[in-house]
Design a protein around this motif. Structure first.
Motif, short mmCIF file in Angstrom:
data_model
loop_
_atom_site.label_atom_id
_atom_site.label_comp_id
_atom_site.label_asym_id
_atom_site.label_seq_id
_atom_site.Cartn_x
_atom_site.Cartn_y
_atom_site.Cartn_z
N GLU A 57 35.61 35.88 61.57
CA GLU A 57 37.04 35.66 61.79
C GLU A 57 37.39 35.80 63.28
O GLU A 57 38.16 35.01 63.82
CB GLU A 57 37.88 36.63 60.97
CG GLU A 57 37.76 36.44 59.47
CD GLU A 57 38.35 35.11 59.01
OE1 GLU A 57 39.33 34.64 59.62
OE2 GLU A 57 37.80 34.53 58.06
N HIS A 58 36.82 36.80 63.91
CA HIS A 58 37.06 37.03 65.34
C HIS A 58 36.51 35.87 66.17
O HIS A 58 37.17 35.39 67.10
CB HIS A 58 36.44 38.36 65.77
CG HIS A 58 36.61 38.65 67.22
ND1 HIS A 58 37.83 38.93 67.79
CD2 HIS A 58 35.69 38.70 68.23
CE1 HIS A 58 37.66 39.13 69.08
NE2 HIS A 58 36.38 39.01 69.37
N GLN A 60 38.71 32.86 65.88
CA GLN A 60 39.92 33.04 66.70
C GLN A 60 39.61 32.76 68.17
O GLN A 60 40.38 32.09 68.86
CB GLN A 60 40.46 34.47 66.54
CG GLN A 60 41.81 34.69 67.17
CD GLN A 60 42.90 33.81 66.58
OE1 GLN A 60 42.95 33.59 65.37
NE2 GLN A 60 43.76 33.29 67.43
N LYS A 89 39.32 29.01 68.71
CA LYS A 89 40.63 28.37 68.80
C LYS A 89 41.19 28.49 70.22
O LYS A 89 41.70 27.51 70.78
CB LYS A 89 41.60 28.99 67.80
CG LYS A 89 41.28 28.64 66.36
CD LYS A 89 42.02 29.49 65.36
CE LYS A 89 43.49 29.30 65.36
NZ LYS A 89 44.17 30.00 64.27
N ASP A 141 48.77 31.00 64.77
CA ASP A 141 48.50 32.01 63.75
C ASP A 141 49.19 33.28 64.14
O ASP A 141 48.93 33.86 65.13
CB ASP A 141 47.00 32.32 63.60
CG ASP A 141 46.31 31.34 62.68
OD1 ASP A 141 45.64 30.47 63.22
OD2 ASP A 141 46.45 31.48 61.47
#
Length: 83
Positions: A4-5, A8, A11, A83
């Motif tokens: 997940e990190h 991110q 992105k 997000d």
């Protein structure tokens, strides 16, 4: 590393390195992302992070596996900007 990190971070890097596509989403070519020094230091497995982000429908690109050199011109589009 936490997937997940890493997604991110991916992105953020697409926004930093990319340009705005006609539909308003940031996009960058695989070659630009792969050859960027900051990305090289951030991502141990850029291709794996891209595949995870694609499965989560955060990014889109043609094909399944991107290889340096062969797929340098493949555009990676960021679908989830905020997000």
């Amino acid at each position: 590393m936490n997937v997940e990190h890493e997604v991110q971070l991916l992105k953020e890097e697409i926004k930093r390195l990319g340009t705005q596509a006609e539909d308003g989403h940031p996009e960058v070519t695989f070659g630009v992302l792969f050859n960027d020094e900051k990305c090289a230091n951030l991502f141990e497995a850029l291709v794996g992070t891209l595949r995870a982000a694609k499965r989560k429908k955060i990014v889109t690109y043609e094909g399944e596996l991107l290889l340096q050199g062969v797929h340098d011109n493949v555009k990676i589009k960021l679908l989830q900007v905020d997000d």
